[in-house]
Write a protein that holds these residues in place. Sequence first.
Motif, PDB file in Angstrom:
ATOM      1  N   TYR A   1       0.810  -1.221   0.000  1.00  0.00           N
ATOM      2  CA  TYR A   1       0.000   0.000   0.000  1.00  0.00           C
ATOM      3  C   TYR A   1       0.841   1.268   0.000  1.00  0.00           C
ATOM      4  N   SER A   2       2.133   1.117  -0.288  1.00  0.00           N
ATOM      5  CA  SER A   2       2.985   2.307  -0.429  1.00  0.00           C
ATOM      6  C   SER A   2       4.203   1.949  -1.268  1.00  0.00           C
TER       7      SER A   2
ATOM      8  N   GLU B   1      -6.644   1.490   7.672  1.00  0.00           N
ATOM      9  CA  GLU B   1      -7.277   2.674   7.084  1.00  0.00           C
ATOM     10  C   GLU B   1      -6.402   3.272   5.991  1.00  0.00           C
ATOM     11  N   ARG B   2      -5.114   3.390   6.264  1.00  0.00           N
ATOM     12  CA  ARG B   2      -4.191   3.929   5.269  1.00  0.00           C
ATOM     13  C   ARG B   2      -4.124   3.033   4.041  1.00  0.00           C
ATOM     14  N   ALA B   3      -4.099   1.722   4.272  1.00  0.00           N
ATOM     15  CA  ALA B   3      -4.011   0.787   3.155  1.00  0.00           C
ATOM     16  C   ALA B   3      -5.251   0.866   2.277  1.00  0.00           C
ATOM     17  N   ARG B   4      -6.408   0.903   2.877  1.00  0.00           N
ATOM     18  CA  ARG B   4      -7.645   0.969   2.089  1.00  0.00           C
ATOM     19  C   ARG B   4      -7.712   2.255   1.287  1.00  0.00           C
ATOM     20  N   ALA B   5      -7.242   3.347   1.867  1.00  0.00           N
ATOM     21  CA  ALA B   5      -7.240   4.614   1.134  1.00  0.00           C
ATOM     22  C   ALA B   5      -6.295   4.547  -0.057  1.00  0.00           C
ATOM     23  N   ALA B   6      -5.108   3.930   0.131  1.00  0.00           N
ATOM     24  CA  ALA B   6      -4.120   3.846  -0.953  1.00  0.00           C
ATOM     25  C   ALA B   6      -4.582   2.936  -2.079  1.00  0.00           C
TER      26      ALA B   6
ATOM     27  N   ASP C   1      -1.617  -0.711   9.142  1.00  0.00           N
ATOM     28  CA  ASP C   1      -2.530   0.421   9.176  1.00  0.00           C
ATOM     29  C   ASP C   1      -3.625   0.190   8.129  1.00  0.00           C
TER      30      ASP C   1
END
Length: 327
Positions: A38-39, A64-69, A62
């Motif tokens: 996710y990054s 939430e961060r992964a789903r956003a990415a 994380d």
Amino acid sequence: MTTAQHPLPSGFGAATTAEEVIKGIDLTGRVAIVTGGYSGIGLETARVLHGAGAEVVVPARDLERARAALKELPGVEVERLDLLDPASVDAFAKTFLASGRPLHILVNSAGIMATPLTRDARGYEAQFATNHLGHFQLVARLWPALAAAEGARVVAVSSRGFRFGGVDFDDLHFEHRPYEPFAAYGQSKTANALFAVELDRRGKDQGVRAFSVHPGTIIDTGLAKHVSAEVIEAAGVYDEHGRPVRDPARQLKSVPQGAATSVWCATSPQLAGLGGVYCENCDVSPLVAEADEPAWRAGAETPGVLPYVVDPAAAARLWEVSERLTA
């Protein structure tokens, strides 16, 4: 030392992108897990595998961060995983195995670099524990799914950071020697490569092949957040306007170029029948002769891997140590 460390050649190079190496490859019906997906280069790896038709699972600390990415990649699954937490590794693997799916591709892309001294709950140094031991345990737990694929590939994202040091079997966790962030990073990256050597030896009869890769230097991924501005400036990775330098010939790559070797190792038919090798620039790296090591170290642009990074005896020893450390 007998080794398969010889360039093919593949026809690709330092400037090749992940999209270019996967062109014409159909991954429909294949399942892939990409740690760190996710990054940075992990995200690009996940995106390209997904675009070729693979079912992609991204483990993330994380969520939430992964789903956003990953919101632009419909169908990509996000599951919790903390590589520093053995219970979290086991829980992730248990959930995946319960799905009954084979695992065709596992790209171990997550990692940390040159961090201040940190230890996990077991007292293990964090770079070694995250970059190597967490992935070692993950592969062990996912083994039934890898074997069920009847043709799986595991890609360990190493780096030329192995130049900072090999594996110190007498003091893996810096309990007796002064802690140096890049020495710890080098140890973990050497461990990634050695892991691929022994995993391939153990797995090839069951159709599981393993590779380690050097992605290049990609300064805008967040990996270097613990590296001082002075060190980064001295490396010449930014121009006079503060922008990342893109010069693949010097291993200064874009994210799509940095993900290319991982994707090539995970999918290329050119590697059929091969494994246990260290790769860079979308090809198998040449082995640097010990007599040539001083000149090689002085030429940062020269491809190659040092013998201790792919040494079968060291790889077997690391495997045995890792089994004990992860129970």
